[in-house]
Design an enzyme around this catalytic site. Sequence first.
Site, mmCIF file in Angstrom:
data_model
loop_
_atom_site.group_PDB
_atom_site.id
_atom_site.type_symbol
_atom_site.label_atom_id
_atom_site.label_comp_id
_atom_site.label_asym_id
_atom_site.label_seq_id
_atom_site.Cartn_x
_atom_site.Cartn_y
_atom_site.Cartn_z
ATOM 1 N N HIS A 110 -5.471 -9.021 -1.805
ATOM 2 C CA HIS A 110 -5.601 -9.340 -0.387
ATOM 3 C C HIS A 110 -6.775 -10.293 -0.187
ATOM 4 O O HIS A 110 -7.778 -10.205 -0.895
ATOM 5 C CB HIS A 110 -5.860 -8.070 0.440
ATOM 6 C CG HIS A 110 -4.862 -6.976 0.238
ATOM 7 N ND1 HIS A 110 -4.952 -6.076 -0.802
ATOM 8 C CD2 HIS A 110 -3.750 -6.640 0.942
ATOM 9 C CE1 HIS A 110 -3.930 -5.225 -0.737
ATOM 10 N NE2 HIS A 110 -3.185 -5.551 0.313
ATOM 11 N N HIS B 57 -6.666 4.232 6.420
ATOM 12 C CA HIS B 57 -5.934 3.847 5.204
ATOM 13 C C HIS B 57 -5.260 5.060 4.547
ATOM 14 O O HIS B 57 -4.150 4.934 4.008
ATOM 15 C CB HIS B 57 -6.895 3.149 4.229
ATOM 16 C CG HIS B 57 -6.220 2.566 3.024
ATOM 17 N ND1 HIS B 57 -5.203 1.623 3.110
ATOM 18 C CD2 HIS B 57 -6.404 2.773 1.688
ATOM 19 C CE1 HIS B 57 -4.795 1.297 1.886
ATOM 20 N NE2 HIS B 57 -5.505 1.977 1.013
ATOM 21 N N ALA C 173 2.775 -2.210 3.849
ATOM 22 C CA ALA C 173 2.575 -1.209 4.893
ATOM 23 C C ALA C 173 2.110 -1.976 6.128
ATOM 24 O O ALA C 173 1.300 -2.896 6.011
ATOM 25 C CB ALA C 173 1.503 -0.218 4.453
ATOM 26 N N MET D 216 -1.894 -7.058 6.525
ATOM 27 C CA MET D 216 -2.981 -7.900 6.003
ATOM 28 C C MET D 216 -2.586 -8.612 4.713
ATOM 29 O O MET D 216 -3.443 -8.901 3.871
ATOM 30 C CB MET D 216 -4.222 -7.036 5.736
ATOM 31 C CG MET D 216 -4.673 -6.214 6.927
ATOM 32 S SD MET D 216 -6.051 -5.137 6.499
ATOM 33 C CE MET D 216 -6.029 -3.995 7.887
ATOM 34 N N SER D 217 -1.297 -8.889 4.549
ATOM 35 C CA SER D 217 -0.859 -9.471 3.269
ATOM 36 C C SER D 217 0.413 -10.278 3.454
ATOM 37 O O SER D 217 0.738 -10.722 4.556
ATOM 38 C CB SER D 217 -0.612 -8.339 2.257
ATOM 39 O OG SER D 217 0.513 -7.570 2.650
ATOM 40 N N HIS E 151 -3.474 0.766 -4.847
ATOM 41 C CA HIS E 151 -2.967 -0.416 -5.568
ATOM 42 C C HIS E 151 -3.438 -0.283 -7.026
ATOM 43 O O HIS E 151 -4.572 -0.638 -7.358
ATOM 44 C CB HIS E 151 -3.491 -1.709 -4.937
ATOM 45 C CG HIS E 151 -2.913 -1.979 -3.576
ATOM 46 N ND1 HIS E 151 -1.927 -2.914 -3.364
ATOM 47 C CD2 HIS E 151 -3.166 -1.409 -2.377
ATOM 48 C CE1 HIS E 151 -1.595 -2.907 -2.084
ATOM 49 N NE2 HIS E 151 -2.337 -2.010 -1.456
ATOM 50 N N SER F 44 0.836 -1.203 0.000
ATOM 51 C CA SER F 44 0.000 0.000 0.000
ATOM 52 C C SER F 44 0.870 1.251 0.000
ATOM 53 O O SER F 44 1.743 1.416 0.862
ATOM 54 C CB SER F 44 -0.895 0.032 1.247
ATOM 55 O OG SER F 44 -1.898 -0.925 1.125
ATOM 56 N N TYR G 145 -8.904 -10.136 2.138
ATOM 57 C CA TYR G 145 -10.126 -9.422 2.558
ATOM 58 C C TYR G 145 -10.909 -8.844 1.376
ATOM 59 O O TYR G 145 -12.068 -8.463 1.516
ATOM 60 C CB TYR G 145 -9.809 -8.311 3.580
ATOM 61 C CG TYR G 145 -8.945 -7.178 3.054
ATOM 62 C CD1 TYR G 145 -9.442 -6.214 2.186
ATOM 63 C CD2 TYR G 145 -7.617 -7.071 3.444
ATOM 64 C CE1 TYR G 145 -8.652 -5.185 1.698
ATOM 65 C CE2 TYR G 145 -6.810 -6.049 2.964
ATOM 66 C CZ TYR G 145 -7.330 -5.114 2.091
ATOM 67 O OH TYR G 145 -6.537 -4.102 1.610
ATOM 68 N N GLU G 146 -10.270 -8.778 0.190
ATOM 69 C CA GLU G 146 -11.008 -8.300 -0.994
ATOM 70 C C GLU G 146 -11.982 -9.358 -1.502
ATOM 71 O O GLU G 146 -12.785 -9.085 -2.390
ATOM 72 C CB GLU G 146 -10.016 -7.945 -2.123
ATOM 73 C CG GLU G 146 -9.143 -6.753 -1.817
ATOM 74 C CD GLU G 146 -8.091 -6.543 -2.900
ATOM 75 O OE1 GLU G 146 -8.422 -6.011 -3.961
ATOM 76 O OE2 GLU G 146 -6.919 -6.929 -2.666
ATOM 77 N N ASN H 270 2.175 3.297 10.992
ATOM 78 C CA ASN H 270 1.435 3.751 12.189
ATOM 79 C C ASN H 270 1.822 2.885 13.378
ATOM 80 O O ASN H 270 2.320 1.776 13.210
ATOM 81 C CB ASN H 270 -0.083 3.624 11.944
ATOM 82 C CG ASN H 270 -0.494 2.206 11.569
ATOM 83 O OD1 ASN H 270 -0.264 1.772 10.427
ATOM 84 N ND2 ASN H 270 -1.073 1.493 12.502
HETATM 85 O O1 LIG Z 1 -0.793 -4.413 0.684
HETATM 86 P P1 LIG Z 1 -0.389 -3.999 2.069
HETATM 87 O O2 LIG Z 1 -0.170 -5.135 2.988
HETATM 88 O O3 LIG Z 1 0.797 -3.047 2.055
HETATM 89 O O4 LIG Z 1 -1.602 -3.144 2.637
HETATM 90 C C1 LIG Z 1 -1.768 -2.765 3.995
HETATM 91 C C2 LIG Z 1 -2.762 -3.671 4.658
HETATM 92 C C3 LIG Z 1 -4.074 -3.141 4.126
HETATM 93 O O5 LIG Z 1 -4.306 -3.649 2.831
HETATM 94 C C4 LIG Z 1 -3.866 -1.677 4.035
HETATM 95 C C5 LIG Z 1 -4.342 -0.963 5.246
HETATM 96 O O6 LIG Z 1 -4.109 0.413 5.143
HETATM 97 O O7 LIG Z 1 -2.406 -1.510 3.955
HETATM 98 N N1 LIG Z 2 -3.574 -5.116 10.366
HETATM 99 C C1 LIG Z 2 -2.979 -3.949 10.136
HETATM 100 N N2 LIG Z 2 -2.583 -3.653 8.903
HETATM 101 C C2 LIG Z 2 -1.979 -2.468 8.702
HETATM 102 N N3 LIG Z 2 -1.477 -1.926 7.590
HETATM 103 C C3 LIG Z 2 -0.964 -0.724 7.907
HETATM 104 N N4 LIG Z 2 -1.138 -0.463 9.210
HETATM 105 C C4 LIG Z 2 -1.758 -1.550 9.721
HETATM 106 C C5 LIG Z 2 -2.194 -1.879 11.046
HETATM 107 O O1 LIG Z 2 -2.057 -1.122 12.006
HETATM 108 N N5 LIG Z 2 -2.806 -3.095 11.180
#
Ligand SMILES: O=P(O)(O)O[C@@H]1C[C@H](O)[C@@H](CO)O1
Ligand SMILES: Nc1nc2[nH]cnc2c(=O)[nH]1
Length: 294
Positions: A88, A259, A118, A221-222, A66, A35, A90-91, A245
């Site tokens: 992802h 996000h 991220a 989340m990935s 993305h 992200s 979750y999509e 964060n």
């Molecule tokens: O694709 P990533 O893992 O970088 O994305 C992160 C996890 C969520 O998709 C999103 C949350 O802001 O960023």
């Molecule tokens: N699960 C999760 N995914 C993230 N992606 C970017 N920041 C976060 C977070 O604080 N938690």
Amino acid sequence: MHSKDQISHDDYQKTADWLMSQTKHRPQVAIICGSGLGMLADTLKCQDSFAYSDIPGFPQSTVQGHAGRLVFGELKGKSCVCMQGRFHMYEGHSLLKTTFPVRVFKLLGVETLFVTNAAGSLADGLQPGDIMIIKDHVNFPGLVGLNPLCGPNDDKFGPRFPAMSGCYDKNLRCLAMEIAKQLGVAGLMQEGVYAMVGGPNFETIAEARLLHRLGVDAVGMSTAPEVVVATHCGLRVFGLSLITNKVVKSYEDLDSVNHEGVLEVGRLRSHTVQQLVTELIGRMEINNNTNNAA
Ligand SMILES: O=P(O)(O)O[C@@H]1C[C@H](O)[C@@H](CO)O1
Ligand SMILES: Nc1nc2[nH]cnc2c(=O)[nH]1
């Protein structure tokens, strides 16, 4: 697993063959942009790019930040392919769809996969803007059976029971740290453990405390499914988490993550991440790839 979710070796091969018919690039390295990190693709020279919607068999990106493009090109003399946008769980994609590009990359002859993401920090020493070299991961969905390798094993890609110890290459991790020192950004970098959770919601405070106690340094989340599939088919893996964060762990803390904030930190650190990845790709050794999954 339902049969409609299964993807045959032929399906991966068809996508790889289509791509090879459309570009002269034969990538040795694949990069998956997390992200806010899609700008990594902008550094590639002599680009050929394809919208995911034009690639037979490819899933579609639905997440802001993305772009949904596959970009081929040269970086420091190495042939690369870059995913501007990942998939992802979750999509609503199956885990096989989520990791579909990784096996296509293997069939294209890729030998090293770079994953970036991220992530939120749980470790006290990791601040927003820091970059964590992924030393290991906890694949929470995988631990309860949500694993792209569930279902019939495709022996042409790898074994039924692949080892995952050492799945983040140690030599590349050491080289990355050395390069960070030379670039003067070592103060931003440390190694740590990434955990994948299913998302799409961010963590509750109780979940954050649990992850912290379990020894997780950063959560996202990935990444874990991609790394599992890459390791299964013998790709060397290097991973970076951009800390966007702090995960809120206190009921007194009024901060909350969103996000847009995640994407903003990605933009702020894009240059440093780009420099690191470029130097690392330039300096790493590539073996002659025999493409033994084909
Ligand atoms: O694709 P990533 O893992 O970088 O994305 C992160 C996890 C969520 O998709 C999103 C949350 O802001 O960023
Ligand atoms: N699960 C999760 N995914 C993230 N992606 C970017 N920041 C976060 C977070 O604080 N938690």
